[in-house]
Design a protein around this motif. Structure first.
Motif, PDB file in Angstrom:
ATOM      1  N   VAL A   4       8.871  -6.839   4.322  1.00  0.00           N
ATOM      2  CA  VAL A   4       9.190  -8.085   4.920  1.00  0.00           C
ATOM      3  C   VAL A   4       9.261  -8.044   6.498  1.00  0.00           C
ATOM      4  O   VAL A   4       8.652  -8.766   7.186  1.00  0.00           O
ATOM      5  N   ALA A   5      10.208  -7.197   6.986  1.00  0.00           N
ATOM      6  CA  ALA A   5      10.474  -7.133   8.440  1.00  0.00           C
ATOM      7  C   ALA A   5       9.093  -6.705   9.050  1.00  0.00           C
ATOM      8  O   ALA A   5       8.837  -7.153  10.205  1.00  0.00           O
ATOM      9  N   ALA A   6       8.069  -5.775   8.569  1.00  0.00           N
ATOM     10  CA  ALA A   6       6.832  -5.527   9.409  1.00  0.00           C
ATOM     11  C   ALA A   6       5.972  -6.666   9.185  1.00  0.00           C
ATOM     12  O   ALA A   6       5.452  -6.913  10.241  1.00  0.00           O
ATOM     13  N   LEU A   7       6.016  -7.441   8.134  1.00  0.00           N
ATOM     14  CA  LEU A   7       4.990  -8.575   8.019  1.00  0.00           C
ATOM     15  C   LEU A   7       5.482  -9.576   9.209  1.00  0.00           C
ATOM     16  O   LEU A   7       4.744 -10.408   9.752  1.00  0.00           O
ATOM     17  N   ALA A   8       6.774  -9.912   9.187  1.00  0.00           N
ATOM     18  CA  ALA A   8       7.286 -10.846  10.115  1.00  0.00           C
ATOM     19  C   ALA A   8       7.249 -10.841  11.411  1.00  0.00           C
ATOM     20  O   ALA A   8       6.742 -11.668  12.220  1.00  0.00           O
ATOM     21  N   ALA A   9       7.039  -9.255  11.954  1.00  0.00           N
ATOM     22  CA  ALA A   9       6.916  -8.996  13.365  1.00  0.00           C
ATOM     23  C   ALA A   9       5.496  -8.835  13.270  1.00  0.00           C
ATOM     24  O   ALA A   9       4.942  -8.311  14.669  1.00  0.00           O
ATOM     25  N   ALA A  10       4.349  -8.742  12.513  1.00  0.00           N
ATOM     26  CA  ALA A  10       2.991  -8.179  12.631  1.00  0.00           C
ATOM     27  C   ALA A  10       2.276  -9.238  13.723  1.00  0.00           C
ATOM     28  O   ALA A  10       2.250 -10.470  13.655  1.00  0.00           O
ATOM     29  N   ARG A  11       1.319  -8.609  14.546  1.00  0.00           N
ATOM     30  CA  ARG A  11       0.338  -9.223  15.256  1.00  0.00           C
ATOM     31  C   ARG A  11      -0.492  -9.939  14.460  1.00  0.00           C
ATOM     32  O   ARG A  11      -1.192 -11.023  14.638  1.00  0.00           O
ATOM     33  N   ARG A  12      -0.940  -8.873  13.377  1.00  0.00           N
ATOM     34  CA  ARG A  12      -2.076  -9.361  12.203  1.00  0.00           C
ATOM     35  C   ARG A  12      -1.840  -8.723  11.133  1.00  0.00           C
ATOM     36  O   ARG A  12      -1.322  -7.424  10.912  1.00  0.00           O
ATOM     37  N   THR A  13      -2.087  -9.058   9.797  1.00  0.00           N
ATOM     38  CA  THR A  13      -2.001  -8.640   8.611  1.00  0.00           C
ATOM     39  C   THR A  13      -3.455  -8.693   7.830  1.00  0.00           C
ATOM     40  O   THR A  13      -3.944  -9.680   7.986  1.00  0.00           O
ATOM     41  N   ASP A  14      -3.837  -7.362   7.420  1.00  0.00           N
ATOM     42  CA  ASP A  14      -4.966  -7.474   6.572  1.00  0.00           C
ATOM     43  C   ASP A  14      -4.369  -7.299   4.983  1.00  0.00           C
ATOM     44  O   ASP A  14      -3.701  -6.372   4.805  1.00  0.00           O
ATOM     45  N   VAL A  15      -5.081  -7.769   3.945  1.00  0.00           N
ATOM     46  CA  VAL A  15      -4.592  -7.694   2.578  1.00  0.00           C
ATOM     47  C   VAL A  15      -5.884  -7.408   1.936  1.00  0.00           C
ATOM     48  O   VAL A  15      -6.663  -8.078   1.954  1.00  0.00           O
ATOM     49  N   TYR A  16      -5.812  -6.063   1.140  1.00  0.00           N
ATOM     50  CA  TYR A  16      -6.961  -5.498   0.460  1.00  0.00           C
ATOM     51  C   TYR A  16      -6.591  -5.709  -1.201  1.00  0.00           C
ATOM     52  O   TYR A  16      -5.589  -5.462  -1.499  1.00  0.00           O
ATOM     53  N   GLY A  17      -7.719  -6.058  -1.738  1.00  0.00           N
ATOM     54  CA  GLY A  17      -7.470  -6.394  -3.107  1.00  0.00           C
ATOM     55  C   GLY A  17      -8.914  -6.338  -3.901  1.00  0.00           C
ATOM     56  O   GLY A  17      -9.977  -7.164  -3.110  1.00  0.00           O
ATOM     57  N   ILE A  18      -9.126  -6.081  -4.883  1.00  0.00           N
ATOM     58  CA  ILE A  18     -10.566  -6.244  -5.830  1.00  0.00           C
ATOM     59  C   ILE A  18     -10.309  -6.795  -7.058  1.00  0.00           C
ATOM     60  O   ILE A  18      -9.345  -6.545  -7.755  1.00  0.00           O
ATOM     61  N   GLY A  19     -11.302  -7.426  -7.411  1.00  0.00           N
ATOM     62  CA  GLY A  19     -11.045  -8.418  -8.728  1.00  0.00           C
ATOM     63  C   GLY A  19      -9.759  -9.336  -8.950  1.00  0.00           C
ATOM     64  O   GLY A  19      -9.570  -9.695  -7.963  1.00  0.00           O
ATOM     65  N   ALA A  20      -8.980  -9.017  -9.991  1.00  0.00           N
ATOM     66  CA  ALA A  20      -7.872  -9.817 -10.093  1.00  0.00           C
ATOM     67  C   ALA A  20      -6.843  -9.718  -9.058  1.00  0.00           C
ATOM     68  O   ALA A  20      -6.250 -10.375  -8.379  1.00  0.00           O
ATOM     69  N   ARG A  40      -3.869  -1.335  14.521  1.00  0.00           N
ATOM     70  CA  ARG A  40      -3.013  -0.482  15.122  1.00  0.00           C
ATOM     71  C   ARG A  40      -1.528  -0.481  15.358  1.00  0.00           C
ATOM     72  O   ARG A  40      -1.348  -1.544  14.482  1.00  0.00           O
ATOM     73  N   ALA A  41      -0.786   0.131  15.991  1.00  0.00           N
ATOM     74  CA  ALA A  41       0.436  -0.062  15.866  1.00  0.00           C
ATOM     75  C   ALA A  41       0.855  -1.687  16.045  1.00  0.00           C
ATOM     76  O   ALA A  41       0.452  -2.228  16.914  1.00  0.00           O
ATOM     77  N   ALA A  79      -1.159   1.421  11.989  1.00  0.00           N
ATOM     78  CA  ALA A  79      -0.615   0.108  11.464  1.00  0.00           C
ATOM     79  C   ALA A  79       0.539   0.511  10.170  1.00  0.00           C
ATOM     80  O   ALA A  79       0.355   1.779   9.822  1.00  0.00           O
ATOM     81  N   THR A  80       1.226  -0.430  10.187  1.00  0.00           N
ATOM     82  CA  THR A  80       2.298  -0.229   9.121  1.00  0.00           C
ATOM     83  C   THR A  80       1.633  -0.431   7.915  1.00  0.00           C
ATOM     84  O   THR A  80       0.733  -1.471   7.698  1.00  0.00           O
ATOM     85  N   THR A  81       1.555   0.358   6.808  1.00  0.00           N
ATOM     86  CA  THR A  81       0.902   0.166   5.272  1.00  0.00           C
ATOM     87  C   THR A  81       1.763  -0.007   4.314  1.00  0.00           C
ATOM     88  O   THR A  81       3.149   0.452   4.178  1.00  0.00           O
ATOM     89  N   VAL A  82       1.409  -1.039   3.602  1.00  0.00           N
ATOM     90  CA  VAL A  82       2.114  -1.253   2.259  1.00  0.00           C
ATOM     91  C   VAL A  82       1.346  -1.188   1.272  1.00  0.00           C
ATOM     92  O   VAL A  82       0.280  -1.572   1.377  1.00  0.00           O
ATOM     93  N   ALA A  83       1.709  -0.838   0.085  1.00  0.00           N
ATOM     94  CA  ALA A  83       0.894  -0.794  -1.285  1.00  0.00           C
ATOM     95  C   ALA A  83       1.722  -1.484  -2.293  1.00  0.00           C
ATOM     96  O   ALA A  83       3.048  -1.436  -2.442  1.00  0.00           O
ATOM     97  N   ILE A  84       1.046  -2.419  -3.083  1.00  0.00           N
ATOM     98  CA  ILE A  84       1.789  -3.057  -4.122  1.00  0.00           C
ATOM     99  C   ILE A  84       1.073  -2.542  -5.328  1.00  0.00           C
ATOM    100  O   ILE A  84      -0.054  -2.449  -5.527  1.00  0.00           O
TER     101      ILE A  84
END
Length: 318
Positions: free
Chosen positions: A155-171, A207-208, A236-241
């Motif tokens: 949450v802290a990383a997302l709130a402070a991010a310059r930009r967020t990319d989200v990756y997912g395939i199918g569902a 980038r960072a 970049a800060t990376t997150v996996a769900i």
């Protein structure tokens, strides 16, 4: 500084590469069954026997020594200890205490067992009841096993991010789009490229200060891992769900958020229950970010409501 393929950032102690059972707080008794359901697919067969035994009969197993449980499951004492640590407990003694606590909770008021297997000839009313129960169990398991420290860091990383990319395939791609539109509505810059090539192209520009978030139940979807790895390597800060905390995607994740899923059946593929748990995690992330950015999020959300009001036949909120 980034590491090479197959390893996490140097000194990373909060991501998916953490040693099982090292550091952190052991899961509460109520989370034990959820942890077993989540981790069992990635365990060895002998460890699965131990995990299934403790989840199926917590009271009986709580009364056993490590030697007794090893004999009961046809495994070794070392396997029992490894299973306890994988489930998040420093040792077998801690697991026994959790089993005793879980047994006490169950004895104080246990809900009747409901089978969620759906047959081809089930009446539609039974289908509704079974799916509703399964969805509730999936959400409860995910909530019980979700690492709130990892969630807070994401949450802290997302709130402070310059930009967020989200990756997912199918569902999982649908869940990625859901998170992206939520972040956009509170004024944050977010993208969810549906084309795998575009995802990698976007990732190499990160980038960072940016965040890349991968959503994959199996944790082994190449079209999701590749852009996350590219973002990881560029700082970049990376997150996996993911539903598999020891899967390949976690090699490139600073923060891992584990989801639960019900047992797959012919009429209920894993994509259905995994999407349910993923959406819960996404909602937790969004609300956390909105809280942290409330001064800017609130007016941005109000502006988005106002801009869309005419499409809903009113000038108020839809």
């Amino acid at each position: 500084m980034k590491e090479t393929f197959g390893s996490a950032r140097s000194g990373n102690t909060t991501g998916g590469r953490r040693g099982a059972g090292s550091g952190g707080t052991p899961p509460a008794p109520a989370a034990l069954a959820a942890k077993v359901r989540t981790l069992a697919p990635s365990m060895t067969r002998s460890m699965q026997r131990v995990a299934e035994a403790v989840a199926g009969d917590p009271a009986g197993c709580a009364a056993l020594t490590v030697t007794g449980l090893a004999e009961l499951t046809g495994t070794s004492e070392a396997t029992v200890v490894r299973t306890a640590r994988l489930l998040g407990y420093p040792g077998y003694r801690d697991l026994r205490l959790a089993l005793a606590g879980l047994a006490a909770q169950q004895q104080s008021g246990r809900a009747p067992a409901i089978t969620t297997d759906i047959a081809v000839d089930d009446p539609i009313a039974d289908v509704v009841a079974k799916l509703a129960y399964d969805e509730q169990q999936t959400l409860a398991d995910t909530a019980a096993s979700l690492d709130t420290l990892q969630l807070g860091a994401a949450v802290a990383a997302l709130a402070a991010a310059r930009r967020t990319d989200v990756y997912g395939i199918g569902a999982s791609g649908l869940v990625a789009q859901d998170l992206t539109q939520k972040l956009l509505r509170i004024g944050l810059i977010a993208h969810a490229p549906s084309d795998p090539h575009l995802a990698v192209t976007n990732a190499v520009q990160l980038r960072a200060g940016d965040v890349a978030l991968a959503i994959t139940h199996s944790g082994s979807t190449g079209d999701v891992i590749e852009p996350l790895r590219a973002a990881f390597e560029r700082g970049a800060t990376t997150v996996a769900i993911t539903g598999r905390p020891d899967s390949p995607v976690t090699q490139y994740a600073d923060h891992v958020l584990t989801t639960s899923t019900s047992r797959e059946s012919e009429l209920r593929p894993a994509a259905m229950s995994s999407r349910t748990s993923q959406l819960l995690v996404v909602d937790c992330l969004f609300v956390g970010v909105a809280q942290r950015t409330y001064e800017s999020a609130a007016p941005a959300l109000a502006a988005s409501y106002e801009a869309l009001a005419h499409r809903h036949g009113s000038r108020g909120r839809p």
